[in-house]
Structures are given as structure tokens and as C-alpha cells.
Design a protein around this motif. Structure first.
Motif, PDB file in Angstrom:
ATOM      1  N   GLU A  93      71.548  44.943  31.798  1.00 20.50           N
ATOM      2  CA  GLU A  93      71.235  44.996  30.196  1.00 20.50           C
ATOM      3  C   GLU A  93      70.171  46.420  29.930  1.00 20.50           C
ATOM      4  O   GLU A  93      70.738  47.630  29.547  1.00 20.50           O
ATOM      5  CB  GLU A  93      70.355  44.078  29.428  1.00 20.50           C
ATOM      6  N   LEU A  94      69.633  47.205  30.636  1.00 26.04           N
ATOM      7  CA  LEU A  94      69.453  48.036  30.617  1.00 26.04           C
ATOM      8  C   LEU A  94      69.807  49.447  31.036  1.00 26.04           C
ATOM      9  O   LEU A  94      70.233  49.804  29.340  1.00 26.04           O
ATOM     10  CB  LEU A  94      68.098  48.850  31.624  1.00 26.04           C
ATOM     11  N   GLU A 144      78.292  53.078  37.263  1.00 21.73           N
ATOM     12  CA  GLU A 144      77.408  54.261  37.294  1.00 21.73           C
ATOM     13  C   GLU A 144      75.973  53.811  37.449  1.00 21.73           C
ATOM     14  O   GLU A 144      75.558  55.149  37.310  1.00 21.73           O
ATOM     15  CB  GLU A 144      78.025  55.215  36.517  1.00 21.73           C
ATOM     16  N   SER A 145      75.975  53.166  36.773  1.00 25.89           N
ATOM     17  CA  SER A 145      74.635  52.761  37.094  1.00 25.89           C
ATOM     18  C   SER A 145      73.804  52.137  39.522  1.00 25.89           C
ATOM     19  O   SER A 145      74.619  51.967  39.236  1.00 25.89           O
ATOM     20  CB  SER A 145      73.910  51.454  36.594  1.00 25.89           C
ATOM     21  N   PRO A 146      72.777  53.149  39.556  1.00 30.49           N
ATOM     22  CA  PRO A 146      72.374  52.814  40.559  1.00 30.49           C
ATOM     23  C   PRO A 146      71.738  51.788  40.753  1.00 30.49           C
ATOM     24  O   PRO A 146      71.505  51.362  41.664  1.00 30.49           O
ATOM     25  CB  PRO A 146      71.611  54.801  40.933  1.00 30.49           C
ATOM     26  N   GLU A 147      71.186  51.806  39.531  1.00 32.50           N
ATOM     27  CA  GLU A 147      70.004  50.624  39.250  1.00 32.50           C
ATOM     28  C   GLU A 147      71.202  49.192  40.026  1.00 32.50           C
ATOM     29  O   GLU A 147      70.314  47.861  40.505  1.00 32.50           O
ATOM     30  CB  GLU A 147      69.677  50.368  37.713  1.00 32.50           C
ATOM     31  N   VAL A 148      72.258  48.606  38.950  1.00 29.34           N
ATOM     32  CA  VAL A 148      73.247  47.404  39.011  1.00 29.34           C
ATOM     33  C   VAL A 148      73.589  47.559  40.055  1.00 29.34           C
ATOM     34  O   VAL A 148      73.227  46.202  40.868  1.00 29.34           O
ATOM     35  CB  VAL A 148      73.940  48.118  37.896  1.00 29.34           C
ATOM     36  N   GLN A 149      74.021  48.590  41.402  1.00 25.47           N
ATOM     37  CA  GLN A 149      74.773  47.989  42.199  1.00 25.47           C
ATOM     38  C   GLN A 149      73.408  48.232  43.589  1.00 25.47           C
ATOM     39  O   GLN A 149      73.990  47.079  44.201  1.00 25.47           O
ATOM     40  CB  GLN A 149      74.864  49.528  43.178  1.00 25.47           C
TER      41      GLN A 149
END
Length: 396
Positions: A232-233, A331-336
């Protein structure tokens, strides 16, 4: 009691012969001698109890015959006086007093022998509440075993049905309670030596795998929730950046107007207003994208995806959503980072189901069944389980 004591003495003599090694050869001989020696002692102790009680009862029977004979003489004398009309009130009272003395003596001696017998049986062969409980279990062993077998097969049937269809919540709960019921039944049977402790161990193992699977599902749910929040972020950040790129030329122009010395106050005011509108649009786009991602429901796993994890659709749905979020925001390191561990928790859940199903399948296939007595079984498997038949609280 005398006959039982004699039988126990004869059995003890046979065991003593085994303990002394006569006619016993082979590697099992030492263990057999030790067991026979201990059982010989126990049988002789039991025979002594029967003999002591029989002796007390025999002495009491002799004295009771004497008291009954004395009471008979008193009764005979009273009736003879009554028949000859020779009796009077004083004579009748004397007979009643004599009978009362005999009765009191009988009661006193009865209490004496009762105490004596209680003292004689107060030995190390104890009759406890567990002995009575075990007797009840032995009496209803076939019923308990049948009910336990039915509950086990029903629980297995529910587990098999869950592979192809998601059962209702109360049905899944029923399977858990049936497992606890099977464990309770096997505990009763094993404690009284009517069942094997191997069955209890397998039931505990099944409950343990359920607990491990529940923990794995909870952890997978936590990974998915963390990944969803990070997504979501990431969606908000992506949408805001996209909106900012689309309005970059407008922001550049308005910034130039604001920074140009020749611009009037009205021109600078309009430029600032347009720039604030563009920034607000970027913020709104980010919030809308975050809300849209939050509103995306869990994907529905296919029947096969659910089947490979034991038919649990929630586990399959959670893992599938984690995979979707990874692919949607590469592309989101937080999601990964938030999605790490999803495969591990899914694997633990799947592994516990596979192992528990395999153990239950082997037991159902190789073991005997009270519900299906015609079912074939594997003899060595039954011999293996019989090695773990032990009575709780037995002094023998």
C-alpha cells in the motif's frame, strides 16, 4: 480361596523352575529368568494373602457354628418350657438375657476377625481406585476401542474431503475434537494395558503437527499482512511519483514565474496556486492508489493449489497474494523484504500435513480396525505396537 491359593502356588513353582534356568536356553534366557523370578515372588505373595484370608474365615466359621449352636439350645429350652406351660415371665427374661449375651459375643468375635482379615490383607498388593477403574475399562474395552476407531476414521475422512473441498468451520472443528477424543480413548486403553502406547504417541504427534501447522499459518498471515502494508505504501509512492512526473513541466513553469524578478505579484500568486494544485493532485493520486491496493481482496487459489497444502484454502490464498504483491511491486525493497519467509511458512504447513497424513495412512493401512474387521493388516506392524503395551500403576 483355598483353591485359588493352590493354583497360584502351582504357577509360582513353574515360574521358579524357569527362574532357576531349567530347560531355558538362548539369548532371551536371562531376561526371562529375571521376569519369572519377580513374577514368582508376586504370585507367592498373592497366594499368601488368599491363605491368610481363608484361615481367618475358617476360624470365624468354627466360632460362628458354636454361637449358632448355643443360640439354638436357648431357643429349644424356651420352646420346651412354653410347650409344657412351665415357663413364666422370669424364665422368659432369663432366656432373652442369655440370647443377648451370645449375640454380643458373636458380634465381638465377628469384629475381631474382620479387623484381623483387614490387617492380613494390608500388604503391598493394593486394591486402589485405579484397579477399579481398570476393571471398568477392561469390561468395556471392546466398546471403547470401537468408538475410538470410528472417531479416528471419521477424522481421517474429514481430512481427505478437505483436499478437494473446503469444509465448513464446524466440520473442521469437529475433526480437531475427534482427534482429542481418539487420544483420550487411546490413553484409557493404553493405561489399562488394553491398548498400545504407540497409538497414544501417534495421536500426540498428530496434535503436534496441527499445532505446528497453526503456528505456520499464523506466521504466513503475518507475512502477508506486512507485505500488504508495504505494498500500500509502495502503491502510494508510485502513484505520487507518476503524478509528479506528469505535472513536472507545469511545476517547472510555475517555479520559473515565481522566481522571475519581472513577474508581478498577481502572476506569482497564480503560479503558486497552480503548483499547489499539482502537488495536491500527486498526494490525492497516492492516497487513491493506496486505498485501491488495500481494497484488493485475497486471490482465490485453484483447487490444485489448495490440495497441495492439504486442502487449506486460506494458506493457499495467503501465499498466492504474497506472490502477487511481489510481482506487482518489484521495484519496492520494502515489499520484497516484508515477503521473506512466506515460502518457509507455507512449506512448514505443507510438510506437517504430508507427514501427519503419511503416519495416519500407514497406521490405518497396516493396523487392524474394529470398524472394518475384514480389512487386511500387516502382522509385524501389530507386533511392533504390542511392544509398547504397559499398564499404568501395575506393581507386577
Amino acid at each position: 480361596m483355598r483353591q485359588v491359593a493352590a493354583l497360584l502356588r502351582a504357577e509360582a513353582a513353574d515360574l521358579r523352575a524357569i527362574a532357576e534356568g531349567r530347560g531355558v536356553q538362548g539369548r532371551y534366557a536371562d531376561a526371562l529368568r529375571d521376569g519369572a523370578r519377580e513374577l514368582d515372588v508376586r504370585l507367592r505373595e498373592t497366594a499368601e494373602r488368599y491363605e491368610r484370608v481363608q484361615g481367618g474365615l475358617t476360624h470365624w466359621a468354627g466360632e460362628l457354628d458354636g454361637f449358632q449352636a448355643e443360640a439354638g439350645r436357648i431357643l429349644h429350652a424356651a420352646r420346651a418350657e412354653e410347650a409344657g406351660n412351665a415357663g413364666d415371665v422370669d424364665s422368659l427374661a432369663a432366656h432373652r438375657r442369655a440370647l443377648a449375651r451370645v449375640t454380643a459375643q458373636r458380634d465381638a468375635r465377628a469384629a475381631h476377625f474382620a479387623d484381623r482379615i483387614r490387617d492380613q490383607i494390608d500388604d503391598e498388593i493394593k486394591d486402589s481406585w485405579w484397579d477399579r477403574c481398570k476393571d471398568a475399562i477392561d469390561e468395556y474395552q471392546s466398546v471403547i476401542s470401537f468408538v475410538v476407531d470410528v472417531m479416528g476414521w471419521v477424522a481421517t475422512g474429514i481430512a481427505i474431503a478437505a483436499i478437494t473441498m473446503t469444509p465448513a468451520g464446524w466440520v473442521a472443528g469437529l475433526a480437531v475434537w475427534l482427534t482429542f477424543g481418539v487420544l483420550a480413548g487411546h490413553l484409557l486403553l493404553a493405561s489399562s494395558a488394553d491398548g498400545s502406547w504407540a497409538d497414544v504417541a501417534m495421536d500426540l504427534f498428530g496434535l503436534l503437527t496441527m499445532k505446528v501447522g497453526t503456528v505456520a499459518l499464523t506466521n504466513l498471515r503475518g507475512v502477508r499482512d506486512a507485505t500488504k502494508l508495504a505494498a500500500e505504501l509502495a502503491a502510494e509512492e508510485r502513484a505520487a511519483e507518476t503524478s509528479a512526473r506528469e505535472t513536472r513541466s507545469l511545476r517547472d513553469r510555475t517555479s520559473a514565474v515565481v522566481n522571475r524578478r519581472a513577474s508581478t505579484r498577481a502572476e506569482r500568486g497564480r503560479a503558486r496556486h497552480l503548483r499547489n494544485i499539482a502537488r495536491a493532485a500527486s498526494v490525492r493520486a497516492g492516497h487513491a492508489a493506496s486505498a485501491a491496493e488495500a481494497a484488493v481482496p485475497l486471490p482465490e487459489a485453484s483447487r490444485w493449489e489448495a490440495a497441495v497444502v492439504g486442502g487449506d484454502r486460506e494458506t493457499a490464498n495467503l501465499h498466492k497474494d504474497v506472490q502477487r504483491l511481489r510481482a506487482a511491486y518489484p521495484e519496492s525493497p520494502e515489499v520484497q523484504r516484508a515477503s521473506l519467509g512466506a515460502e518457509g511458512h507455507k512449506g512448514v504447513f505443507q510438510g506437517t500435513w504430508i507427514v501427519a497424513t503419511a503416519v495416519d495412512g500407514v497406521d490405518k493401512g497396516a493396523g487392524t480396525s474394529d470398524l472394518f474387521p475384514w480389512k487386511t493388516s500387516y502382522g509385524p506392524y501389530g507386533h511392533f505396537k504390542n511392544r509398547y503395551v504397559r499398564e499404568v500403576g501395575s506393581r507386577w
